[in-house]
Design a protein around this motif. Structure first.
Motif, PDB file in Angstrom:
ATOM      1  N   ILE A 106      58.330  49.699  -1.922  1.00 12.54           N
ATOM      2  CA  ILE A 106      57.050  49.003  -2.141  1.00 12.54           C
ATOM      3  C   ILE A 106      57.333  47.979  -3.232  1.00 12.54           C
ATOM      4  O   ILE A 106      57.750  48.347  -4.336  1.00 12.54           O
ATOM      5  N   PHE A 107      57.108  46.726  -2.917  1.00  9.88           N
ATOM      6  CA  PHE A 107      57.422  45.653  -3.869  1.00  9.88           C
ATOM      7  C   PHE A 107      56.266  44.656  -3.773  1.00  9.88           C
ATOM      8  O   PHE A 107      56.210  43.852  -2.841  1.00  9.88           O
ATOM      9  N   VAL A 108      55.324  44.746  -4.709  1.00 10.79           N
ATOM     10  CA  VAL A 108      54.080  43.985  -4.565  1.00 10.79           C
ATOM     11  C   VAL A 108      54.054  42.690  -5.377  1.00 10.79           C
ATOM     12  O   VAL A 108      53.028  42.024  -5.437  1.00 10.79           O
ATOM     13  N   ASN A 109      55.190  42.365  -5.999  1.00 14.83           N
ATOM     14  CA  ASN A 109      55.321  41.041  -6.637  1.00 14.83           C
ATOM     15  C   ASN A 109      56.580  40.374  -6.101  1.00 14.83           C
ATOM     16  O   ASN A 109      57.340  39.762  -6.849  1.00 14.83           O
ATOM     17  N   CYS A 110      56.795  40.497  -4.778  1.00 13.77           N
ATOM     18  CA  CYS A 110      58.080  40.015  -4.239  1.00 13.77           C
ATOM     19  C   CYS A 110      58.132  38.490  -4.201  1.00 13.77           C
ATOM     20  O   CYS A 110      59.185  37.913  -3.999  1.00 13.77           O
ATOM     21  N   HIS A 111      56.960  37.867  -4.346  1.00 15.10           N
ATOM     22  CA  HIS A 111      56.874  36.419  -4.515  1.00 15.10           C
ATOM     23  C   HIS A 111      57.055  35.613  -3.221  1.00 15.10           C
ATOM     24  O   HIS A 111      56.319  34.666  -2.979  1.00 15.10           O
ATOM     25  N   TYR A 112      58.034  35.987  -2.370  1.00 19.63           N
ATOM     26  CA  TYR A 112      58.378  35.080  -1.272  1.00 19.63           C
ATOM     27  C   TYR A 112      57.446  35.154  -0.067  1.00 19.63           C
ATOM     28  O   TYR A 112      57.421  34.234   0.757  1.00 19.63           O
ATOM     29  N   GLY A 113      56.665  36.251   0.090  1.00 20.05           N
ATOM     30  CA  GLY A 113      55.807  36.331   1.271  1.00 20.05           C
ATOM     31  C   GLY A 113      55.232  37.721   1.468  1.00 20.05           C
ATOM     32  O   GLY A 113      55.467  38.625   0.657  1.00 20.05           O
ATOM     33  N   PRO A 171      59.323  30.415   9.148  1.00 21.33           N
ATOM     34  CA  PRO A 171      58.316  30.681   8.117  1.00 21.33           C
ATOM     35  C   PRO A 171      57.935  32.156   8.041  1.00 21.33           C
ATOM     36  O   PRO A 171      57.963  32.861   9.049  1.00 21.33           O
ATOM     37  N   ILE A 172      57.587  32.613   6.860  1.00 25.41           N
ATOM     38  CA  ILE A 172      57.135  33.998   6.645  1.00 25.41           C
ATOM     39  C   ILE A 172      55.673  33.940   6.202  1.00 25.41           C
ATOM     40  O   ILE A 172      55.295  33.085   5.395  1.00 25.41           O
ATOM     41  N   LEU A 173      54.853  34.852   6.738  1.00 28.37           N
ATOM     42  CA  LEU A 173      53.435  34.874   6.365  1.00 28.37           C
ATOM     43  C   LEU A 173      53.284  35.245   4.889  1.00 28.37           C
ATOM     44  O   LEU A 173      54.198  35.825   4.289  1.00 28.37           O
ATOM     45  N   THR A 174      52.097  34.970   4.340  1.00 25.27           N
ATOM     46  CA  THR A 174      51.888  35.288   2.922  1.00 25.27           C
ATOM     47  C   THR A 174      50.672  36.188   2.698  1.00 25.27           C
ATOM     48  O   THR A 174      50.416  36.601   1.574  1.00 25.27           O
ATOM     49  N   ASP A 175      49.898  36.476   3.763  1.00 25.64           N
ATOM     50  CA  ASP A 175      48.616  37.170   3.571  1.00 25.64           C
ATOM     51  C   ASP A 175      48.459  38.279   4.616  1.00 25.64           C
ATOM     52  O   ASP A 175      48.705  38.040   5.804  1.00 25.64           O
ATOM     53  N   TRP A 176      48.012  39.475   4.163  1.00 28.33           N
ATOM     54  CA  TRP A 176      47.784  40.575   5.105  1.00 28.33           C
ATOM     55  C   TRP A 176      46.779  40.204   6.184  1.00 28.33           C
ATOM     56  O   TRP A 176      46.847  40.660   7.312  1.00 28.33           O
ATOM     57  N   LYS A 177      45.806  39.341   5.848  1.00 23.90           N
ATOM     58  CA  LYS A 177      44.774  38.950   6.833  1.00 23.90           C
ATOM     59  C   LYS A 177      45.417  38.303   8.050  1.00 23.90           C
ATOM     60  O   LYS A 177      44.965  38.479   9.175  1.00 23.90           O
TER      61      LYS A 177
END
Ligand code: NAI
Ligand code: ISE
Length: 335
Positions: free
Chosen positions: A225-232, A265-271
């Motif tokens: 679990i890494f919740v400040n991974c920054h990239y996505g 591209p990698i998503l950035t939002d759970w939504k």
């Protein structure tokens, strides 16, 4: 029948679910809204549900004859009171994760639903409806009996108020539920280890962390679990079986050859990551609610996730030590 829905908690996901019920899905309409921050409910009324009534409290909303089914999307610590009130009123209730913030609270919901004698609650474990996880589960028939799972749950960033235990009951809880479902198994123990914390975190959040869960069938699951991974926003899962390895597919993305690089591209939002799964889970809820019941993830699943979450939080405190996870008997209602 059009199910008349009341939404309690109109923040990020409450607003998004109200939008999908009024603008995307069929069979439901938002007739009532409530939030401790009344302005938030008024804003959702103005933007999404102009005909809805704004109620001062969730309890008044549940009691109203304008409402046949309830969506609980307020903060986790408030879920239990509203789900219990919905069960007491005999109204189907979709509750976002967590069902309750403690196993005792979730058990009270299970007991109330069992006493009612019919399913009324669906828990918002949307990954069970995700095309990728559904395909992964089907692939396990070919890769043979699972032995290990390697997984990662990475958020680019989290709010300042997010603390170490939230990595379990706010974030890992998705893995806790989806692996029970994926492996058709229950947990027997948890262990948490912490690498050095990343530079982007703060004093009240040890980030990242690695949770090791062992199941009754002997599968060992490692989740980062890494919740400040920054990239996505990145969700990874690989199941190692007797005959092969199956991996969760990446979300659809355009691959580009551009500026001397191969880009994806990698998503950035759970939504965005789970947008389709939220649609399917709520359509499932509306279908069952029209019949006065519920389907999908049960209160029992919410309870078992809470039992495992509580053990994982203890395992954080006991850093590196294994903590047992109990496996209580399942009531017949959830057979
Ligand atoms: P949020 O903070 O954006 O919204 C929560 C809303 O609930 C706020 O408007 C707040 O004023 C309201 N609220 C708080 N206490 C209340 C009470 N007693 N009665 C009525 N309203 C109350 O939070 P967010 O991100 O929308 O999360 C809400 C729930 O949804 C949480 O349980 C969270 O874990 C879950 N969630 C689930 C996700 C999923 O992927 N399934 C994604 C994000 C959130
Ligand atoms: C959030 O509440 C969610 O449920 C997201 O799916 C998860 O990735 C995030 O870590 C939680 O804070």
């Amino acid at each position: 029948m059009t199910v008349r829905i009341g939404v309690i908690g109109t923040g990020a996901i409450g607003r998004d679910h109200a939008r999908r019920i009024n603008q995307v899905l069929s069979g439901g309409t938002i007739t009532a809204l409530s939030d401790v921050n009344r302005a938030s409910a008024e804003a959702v009324k103005a933007d999404i549900a102009p005909d809805a009534t704004v109620f001062a409290t969730g309890e008044e909303l549940i009691a109203s004859d304008q409402v046949n089914a309830v969506l609980v999307t307020s903060w986790g610590a408030t879920h239990e009171q509203y789900v219990l009130a919905a069960i007491a009123a005999g109204k189907p209730c979709f509750c976002e994760k967590p069902l309750a913030t403690t196993a005792e609270g979730a058990r009270r919901i299970v007991d109330a639903e069992v006493a009612h004698g019919k399913r009324l609650v669906q828990v918002g474990f949307m990954r069970r409806y995700d095309e990728g996880y559904v395909a992964l589960k089907a692939a396990l028939a070919q890769t043979g009996a699972p032995i290990m799972v390697h997984a990662a749950h990475r958020n680019p960033t989290v709010p300042e108020a997010y603390t170490t235990p939230m990595a379990i009951h706010d974030t890992l809880i998705h893995e806790i539920d989806v692996f029970r479902w994926l492996l058709d198994d229950d947990y027997v123990s948890a262990r948490v280890t912490f690498p050095r914390s990343c530079a982007r975190t703060h004093a009240k959040l040890r980030d990242p962390q690695i949770v090791t869960l062992t199941t009754a069938k002997g599968v060992v699951i490692n989740t980062e679990i890494f919740v400040n991974c920054h990239y996505g926003y990145d969700i990874q899962c690989e199941v190692v079986g007797e005959d092969g390895v199956a991996s969760l597919p990446e979300p659809m993305a355009i691959r580009m050859r551009l500026n001397a690089s191969l880009q994806n591209p990698i998503l950035t939002d759970w939504k965005d990551r789970f947008v389709a799964s939220y649609d399917v889970e709520l359509q499932d809820f509306l279908k069952a609610a029209a019949l006065g019941t519920a389907s999908g993830p049960t209160s029992w699943d919410g309870y078992m996730a809470a039992v495992a979450s509580d053990a994982c939080v203890q395992a954080q405190e006991a850093e590196g030590e294994s903590v047992a996870i109990p496996c209580p008997d399942r009531p017949a209602l959830y057979a």
